[in-house]
Write an enzyme that holds these catalytic residues in place. Sequence first.
Site, PDB file in Angstrom:
ATOM      1  CB  ALA A 107      -3.830 -20.665   5.101  1.00  0.00           C
ATOM      2  CB  ALA A 108       1.265 -19.719   6.656  1.00  0.00           C
ATOM      3  N   PRO A 109       0.411 -16.816   7.990  1.00  0.00           N
ATOM      4  CG  PRO A 109       0.967 -15.134   9.529  1.00  0.00           C
ATOM      5  CD  PRO A 109       0.771 -15.389   8.059  1.00  0.00           C
ATOM      6  N   GLY A 110      -2.096 -17.392   9.131  1.00  0.00           N
ATOM      7  CA  GLY A 110      -3.409 -17.741   9.652  1.00  0.00           C
ATOM      8  C   GLY A 110      -4.288 -16.592  10.118  1.00  0.00           C
ATOM      9  CB  SER A 111      -4.282 -12.886   9.629  1.00  0.00           C
ATOM     10  OG  SER A 111      -2.901 -12.786   9.757  1.00  0.00           O
ATOM     11  CE  LYS A 112      -5.966 -11.400   4.461  1.00  0.00           C
ATOM     12  NZ  LYS A 112      -4.505 -11.577   4.688  1.00  0.00           N
ATOM     13  CG  ASP A 177      -4.354 -13.086   1.568  1.00  0.00           C
ATOM     14  OD1 ASP A 177      -4.519 -12.010   0.967  1.00  0.00           O
ATOM     15  OD2 ASP A 177      -3.711 -13.176   2.626  1.00  0.00           O
ATOM     16  CB  CYS A 230      -0.929  -6.620   0.696  1.00  0.00           C
ATOM     17  SG  CYS A 230       0.399  -7.798   0.827  1.00  0.00           S
TER      18      CYS A 230
HETATM   19  C1  LIG Z   1       0.136 -13.072   1.754  1.00  0.00           C
HETATM   20  S1  LIG Z   1       0.728 -14.522   2.564  1.00  0.00           S
HETATM   21  C2  LIG Z   1      -0.754 -15.169   3.246  1.00  0.00           C
HETATM   22  C3  LIG Z   1      -1.262 -14.483   4.496  1.00  0.00           C
HETATM   23  C4  LIG Z   1      -2.404 -15.233   5.144  1.00  0.00           C
HETATM   24  N1  LIG Z   1      -3.514 -15.426   4.219  1.00  0.00           N
HETATM   25  C5  LIG Z   1      -2.887 -14.574   6.403  1.00  0.00           C
HETATM   26  O1  LIG Z   1      -3.916 -13.892   6.362  1.00  0.00           O
HETATM   27  O2  LIG Z   1      -2.278 -14.749   7.463  1.00  0.00           O
HETATM   28  C6  LIG Z   1       1.072 -15.649   1.245  1.00  0.00           C
HETATM   29  C7  LIG Z   1       1.415 -17.058   1.659  1.00  0.00           C
HETATM   30  O3  LIG Z   1       1.471 -17.864   0.488  1.00  0.00           O
HETATM   31  C8  LIG Z   1       2.391 -18.905   0.700  1.00  0.00           C
HETATM   32  N2  LIG Z   1       2.707 -19.474  -0.617  1.00  0.00           N
HETATM   33  C9  LIG Z   1       3.598 -19.041  -1.535  1.00  0.00           C
HETATM   34  N3  LIG Z   1       3.549 -19.821  -2.640  1.00  0.00           N
HETATM   35  C10 LIG Z   1       2.594 -20.762  -2.414  1.00  0.00           C
HETATM   36  C11 LIG Z   1       2.095 -21.868  -3.166  1.00  0.00           C
HETATM   37  N4  LIG Z   1       2.539 -22.133  -4.392  1.00  0.00           N
HETATM   38  N5  LIG Z   1       1.133 -22.644  -2.596  1.00  0.00           N
HETATM   39  C12 LIG Z   1       0.675 -22.375  -1.359  1.00  0.00           C
HETATM   40  N6  LIG Z   1       1.115 -21.341  -0.612  1.00  0.00           N
HETATM   41  C13 LIG Z   1       2.067 -20.554  -1.132  1.00  0.00           C
HETATM   42  C14 LIG Z   1       3.511 -18.237   1.454  1.00  0.00           C
HETATM   43  O4  LIG Z   1       4.258 -19.198   2.186  1.00  0.00           O
HETATM   44  C15 LIG Z   1       2.752 -17.252   2.347  1.00  0.00           C
HETATM   45  O5  LIG Z   1       2.544 -17.825   3.612  1.00  0.00           O
END
Ligand SMILES: C[S@@+](CC[C@H](N)C(=O)[O-])C[C@H]1O[C@@H](n2cnc3c(N)ncnc32)[C@H](O)[C@@H]1O
Lengths: 322, 169
Positions: A107-112, A177, A230
């Site tokens: 989820a981070a940084p939370g856009s979605k 995502d 992406c």
């Molecule tokens: C594409 S970004 C997400 C962007 C977010 N959905 C948004 O819209 O702001 C992918 C995220 O997956 C997290 N991540 C990586 N491996 C992970 C795991 N095994 N479990 C949970 N989160 C993970 C990363 O820290 C990163 O924040």
Amino acid sequence: MEVLDRYESIVDDFEAFTAACERPLPSAVRVNTIKTTVERARAALDAEDVAYDPVDWYPGLLKLPDDQPGTNWPYFHGWIYGQEEVSAVPAEVLAPEPGERVWDACAAPGSKTSQLAALMDDEGVVVATDSNLGRLSALRSNAERLGVTNVAVTHEDARNHSLKPFDGAEYDRALVDVPCSCEGTIRKNPDALDDWEYDHVKGISGVQKGVLRRAVQATRAGGTVVYSTCTFAPEENEAVLDYVLDAEDCRLVDFEIPLDSVPGITEWPGGEDGAGGADGAGSDESDDGPREFDPSVEKAKRIYPHLNDTGGFFCAKLEVEG
Amino acid sequence: MSRESTRFDRVPATDAERPDDDSEQVTREEILVFWEDRYGVPRSVFADHTFWERGAGKIWIFRGDAPSPVDIEGLGMTFLRTRQEHWKPTTDAVQRFGGHADQRVIHLDDDQAATFVAGEDQEITDWDGDWGYLVVTHDLVGESEPMGVGLYLYGELRSQVPKGRQREL
Ligand SMILES: C[S@@+](CC[C@H](N)C(=O)[O-])C[C@H]1O[C@@H](n2cnc3c(N)ncnc32)[C@H](O)[C@@H]1O
């Protein structure tokens, strides 16, 4: 740009594709309807002479040809959030309803997360998970600036997501995502491909499979899971779908989006250069050799930068069965 | 660095549900009275929300409910600082709910608003209301909008906008 050459065999009009990948992308903002209306946010940007072009398919998504979103009154009030056009697609496809239980797995940084909360009128719950504590703290402050109160944040590996904090309640919908090789962000971040490695693509595909699988398990029968990346790499897209179709009780479903896209691909030559794996011993699962995917992966959508003048994106919608 | 606790406890509804060994434990009723009496925010505004305490005195507001206690990284948003003499709403709580306030609301002009958001203290001589934590508003495209919390003392309004939220506008 050599990395992208591996997609020459799957992208029609490859020249237009590479040309688009080299053009920088202007920033964009999404109006946060938890705190204001689209009209008021636009009026506030007008009042500060911030120029914007509304995106026709999403009320409140505005491209900013000349400005960064961070320093103006509507930003301070949490009325707008910097978010690129294609990044607004998966939450729309997931289409959560007010009152539902929704999991945002990475989820981070939370856009979605904040977009989902807004689509739900801040009613029901969005469980927002990430494995990176620093990025979670950004998520929390973004959600708070936007006035989101229906989000519950968990810090864990999404592959082992626990339903225990909420007494085992299943989700109506989940957004997956995943972390990916980010090839499609090249227009926003020209360094995106500098550290590209084939081994990384293959490695991260394992994480993606694990997270998508957990999302299908945690969602009730009849519920919806949306998978998005992406990136263009089939190893991180169709191959992940193919895996979960086999491993869990779910199916891909058709959906419409207001942007031009092409269907997911059912065949991929494989290998680092996209011209077929050299190592003849590769089994299907190694992702090295030529692959054929479940025919239903055609229901997924590939959004290439030259199709709508956006970043690159991949999105699939699944229904949980049984 | 030690991590913050991740345990959230639902705030008890009234005195009757307050644990015997914690006379300082804040109740939902006290929180509702605080917003209503001080700021004029009707209790109905919070009808769909639950209040949670994490660590001593930090109250969070969550839309909906959860089992209590719950071990989690965040639940809704930070809302109110209690277990101190003067309770203090957060900037984000005031931005989200302060539009319902009609008492202890100080309205700033454009220059004063910019000073406030930059995190600076400023002299304000024409405030004849109560001292303490005020809801601070300004006009944005024709309506009054809450920006955050200011501490008014001795003719001065001290901006409480946290560092990360401060902007030069
Ligand atoms: C594409 S970004 C997400 C962007 C977010 N959905 C948004 O819209 O702001 C992918 C995220 O997956 C997290 N991540 C990586 N491996 C992970 C795991 N095994 N479990 C949970 N989160 C993970 C990363 O820290 C990163 O924040």
